[in-house]
Scaffold this motif. Structure first.
Motif, PDB file in Angstrom:
ATOM      1  N   THR A  73      21.812  -1.180   2.736  1.00 17.56           N
ATOM      2  CA  THR A  73      21.141  -2.350   2.331  1.00 17.56           C
ATOM      3  C   THR A  73      21.653  -3.367   1.514  1.00 17.56           C
ATOM      4  N   TYR A 116      15.387  12.158   8.040  1.00 15.69           N
ATOM      5  CA  TYR A 116      15.943  10.985   7.542  1.00 15.69           C
ATOM      6  C   TYR A 116      15.399   9.720   8.419  1.00 15.69           C
ATOM      7  N   GLY A 126      14.840   6.577  10.616  1.00 19.66           N
ATOM      8  CA  GLY A 126      13.960   5.364  10.215  1.00 19.66           C
ATOM      9  C   GLY A 126      13.998   4.990   8.707  1.00 19.66           C
ATOM     10  N   SER A 127      14.624   5.732   7.914  1.00 22.13           N
ATOM     11  CA  SER A 127      14.895   5.541   6.497  1.00 22.13           C
ATOM     12  C   SER A 127      16.247   4.722   6.333  1.00 22.13           C
ATOM     13  N   PRO A 128      16.183   4.072   5.182  1.00 24.82           N
ATOM     14  CA  PRO A 128      17.327   3.011   4.990  1.00 24.82           C
ATOM     15  C   PRO A 128      18.575   3.918   4.850  1.00 24.82           C
ATOM     16  N   VAL A 153      19.379   1.999   9.567  1.00 26.46           N
ATOM     17  CA  VAL A 153      18.623   3.041   9.272  1.00 26.46           C
ATOM     18  C   VAL A 153      19.291   4.389   9.846  1.00 26.46           C
ATOM     19  N   TYR A 154      18.798   5.549   9.328  1.00 30.02           N
ATOM     20  CA  TYR A 154      19.381   6.783   9.873  1.00 30.02           C
ATOM     21  C   TYR A 154      18.568   6.969  11.370  1.00 30.02           C
ATOM     22  N   VAL A 172      16.819  -3.919   4.355  1.00 35.93           N
ATOM     23  CA  VAL A 172      17.460  -2.968   4.986  1.00 35.93           C
ATOM     24  C   VAL A 172      17.981  -3.457   6.057  1.00 35.93           C
TER      25      VAL A 172
END
Length: 690
Positions: free
Chosen positions: A581, A574, A576-578, A568-569, A565
């Motif tokens: 990548t 969202y 902390g999510s990728p 992130v958002y 990663v």
């Protein structure tokens, strides 16, 4: 080792410079033709496209042919050192044909037959129309196929449109029978169990219609493919009698910029040279960078179709009359825009039109010769000066563009994306997304090919897949081999969603690319126009990205399956999510961008780093000012670097450590090259040896 393609015509092994010429509009005044010859020579023009819409002048009534006027035109050209692309006149047929043979007129998707008028208002399947075209083209070939002034055949004009008549319906069914073999296979491919639309008889299958079937996406897709194939079949029908007389005369048909309705890639093998018509809307803003990048993409697209130099068959020397705003080219723009085409691989600069028509729909379209009728105009002088420039660039003829980066752009993907019904029917902006990624490479001065799924990717170091929604399994396998072999891949959201029949891939998106990119895309969301999120780089990420970058319109929720990663958002569920990548696979790297980043600075940094890591060749190894780009042509021994200033203001380029000389003056270039507004400089250096 030097490498060049042969010139388009051995009769005229220099840059072709000229225009569409319509002497049949002026037969009532012979003095006009005499003056045109004088002005052509004065403007440094050496080629004209003749006869494009001349069917009525060539065959005023059925079976009555009048070639005397065309004899005079071509013979006069020959005696004055002027050459011709001789056109077949099928782009618009005479009224007598429509009256006697109404079947040649197109039937619309509403199943209503059109009246006479317009251009390409004819059925490409009609036996009568094909018969009449064969008669005309045979006579033209027999009379002019060996004429000393003729350098090639201009086939029809800007093929476009479709027909839904009974001939075309039957041809569509036959096309489908060849493709699928059985109704069972067709029903499976089209997923006709949806809404209980299963076909039980071939006679039930029709083309999409606004008042009938239009919700079966596989059917919509196949109709578009059929229209391309039927148009290509008509092109081949046109050239057959021409090639039978003189197979050595090249044939082309003029294409249009990023035209939607035909898959031009299918035409490449049947054409001896690719030609196209470019009409940028220059001067929409202080900087012409947006427009320049869009048309640079198109130049690269048409060059890539045959991987060799192409023809700029039409452009305007001043303005158009059909755009929303018909704006004049500012001083210097004619030279800059014309040499932009040359920089990207064109071996011609040609215009619509030579002399302004006196009446009808294009009487105010720009031309070399205005209604005033003499050479004492700004536009004529611009054309004349460009003619001098092109005459001095003969060493560039046939030189290719050594591209190590490529963008995947397929017509059937384009059609499928825009027919998908989700996730953003208010505007998925596929074309704009492609240009967004292309422009980052353009601003870096990276020569770039525009490839299709069937092309070979092994020659490239960087491959970009913006919204590769329709992706075949075999294409996915080829891309995986590209990465394993050491290639760098950049993929965006909304990729690997459906197969060639517009059926969703099962087993998780991005379908055939899931292992290659090392992520699973669980969900995709269309954002409202006022919604915002942001891409936030992970500290210490391998690309050196920092800050944050605005996200709009599209977000995917993805999960890493081995990919690292990089960003992130920032917001919403969202957070902390990728969102960005990279997956290391074999010797290569595959990057995945899960959202539409609206900030150009992101793409500049992202592609700047990818180009550096993959050691992708740039036209010149320097940082370019905003709005200034560099493009490269090379014969393997000498590189030709074009510095083009679309910024709207003066600019200065710091050259790299190579030794450069100005191609036009022959003088050594200093370490700094100053560019005035709308300026272009062509520099020559010794080619680097691998």
């Amino acid at each position: 080792m030097a490498f060049k393609f042969p010139p388009i015509s051995s009769k005229l092994p220099v840059f072709m410079h000229g225009a569409d010429y319509n002497p049949d509009q002026w037969m009532h005044d012979p003095e006009v033709f005499e003056e045109d010859i004088r002005l052509m020579k004065l403007s440094n023009s050496n080629v004209m496209a003749v006869g494009i819409f001349s069917w009525s002048a060539l065959e005023p009534s059925e079976g009555t042919f009048e070639f005397g006027w065309l004899d005079r035109v071509l013979d006069t050209f020959a005696s004055n050192g002027i050459y011709a692309w001789l056109a077949t006149p099928s782009g618009a047929r005479p009224a007598w044909m429509s009256q006697k043979y109404p079947e040649v007129l197109r039937v619309g998707a509403n199943r209503i037959r059109n009246l006479h008028g317009g251009r390409h208002n004819h059925c490409f399947t009609s036996p009568i129309y094909r018969e009449k075209v064969t008669i005309m083209n045979t006579l033209l070939a027999e009379r002019y196929g060996q004429h000393p002034a003729v350098v090639g055949w201009h086939i029809s004009n800007e093929y476009s449109g479709d027909c839904h008549c009974s001939y075309c319906q039957e041809a569509f069914r036959e096309w489908l029978k060849v493709k699928y073999g059985s109704l069972n296979e067709l029903n499976r491919a089209w997923w006709t169990t949806f809404w209980s639309h299963t076909y039980t008889d071939w006679a039930q299958v029709e083309s999409p219609a606004p008042h009938g079937e239009n919700a079966v996406h596989g059917q919509n897709l196949d109709w578009r493919r059929f229209v391309t194939d039927q148009t290509l079949n008509f092109y081949k029908h046109e050239i057959a009698p021409l090639k039978a007389v003189n197979p050595d005369l090249p044939c082309t048909t003029n294409m249009m910029y990023q035209f939607y309705d035909l898959d031009y890639r299918k035409f490449a093998d049947a054409m001896d040279v690719v030609s196209w018509d470019a009409y940028p809307t220059w001067h929409e803003a202080a900087s012409d960078g947006n427009v320049a990048a869009w048309f640079a993409f198109n130049h690269d697209l048409f060059r890539t179709l045959k991987k060799k130099p192409f023809m700029l068959m039409e452009s305007t020397p001043s303005l158009t009359n059909w755009q929303a705003v018909s704006k004049l080219k500012r001083p210097g723009m004619h030279r800059l825009s014309s040499l932009q085409a040359v920089a990207h691989g064109s071996d011609t600069v040609q215009y619509f039109q030579w002399r302004k028509s006196r009446g009808s729909s294009e009487k105010f379209h720009g031309a070399v010769v205005d209604h005033v009728g003499h050479e004492h105009t700004r536009v004529f002088n611009d054309v004349k000066e460009l003619g001098y420039t092109l005459a001095g660039l003969g060493e560039l003829i046939g030189t290719p563009t050594p591209a190590e980066a490529a963008i995947l752009f397929d017509w059937d993907n384009r059609w499928a994306v825009n027919d998908a019904q989700g996730p953003r029917n208010s505007g998925i902006h596929y074309e704009e997304t492609v240009i967004q990624h292309y422009r980052a490479l353009w601003e870096l001065g990276v020569p770039t090919d525009i490839v299709g799924s069937e092309d070979d990717f092994t020659e490239y170091k960087l491959l970009v897949l913006p919204m590769a929604y329709l992706l075949r399994e075999e294409t996915g396998e080829k891309i995986e081999r590209f990465v394993r072999g050491g290639g760098t891949l950049a993929v965006t959201y909304w990729s690997g969603i459906v197969d060639e029949n517009d059926l969703c891939h099962l087993g998780g998106f991005p379908g055939p690319l899931r292992k290659t990119v090392g992520i699973w895309a669980e969900e995709i969301e269309g954002l409202y126009d006022d919604d915002r999120n942001a891409l936030v780089p992970v500290p210490g990420n391998e690309l050196g990205l920092d800050g944050k970058y605005e996200i709009r319109e599209i977000c995917e929720r993805i999960h890493s399956e081995g990919a690292e990663v990089l960003a992130v958002y920032e917001d919403d569920f969202y957070a902390g999510s990728p969102v960005l990548t990279v997956n290391k696979l074999g010797q290569g790297s595959a990057y995945y961008l899960a959202a539409r980043v609206s900030d150009p600075a992101f793409y500049a940094q992202f592609y700047g780093k990818l180009v550096e890591q993959a050691r992708v060749r740039k036209s010149i190894d320097t940082s370019l000012p905003a709005g200034v780009t560099a493009q490269l042509r090379s014969d393997g021994e000498r590189d030709y670097v074009f510095l083009l200033n679309f910024s709207g203001e003066e600019a200065e380029v710091q050259l790299d450590n190579s030794t450069y000389e100005d191609v036009e003056t022959g003088k050594a270039a200093g370490r700094q090259v100053k560019l005035s507004v709308n300026d272009v400089r062509i520099l020559r250096r010794e080619a680097a040896r691998d």
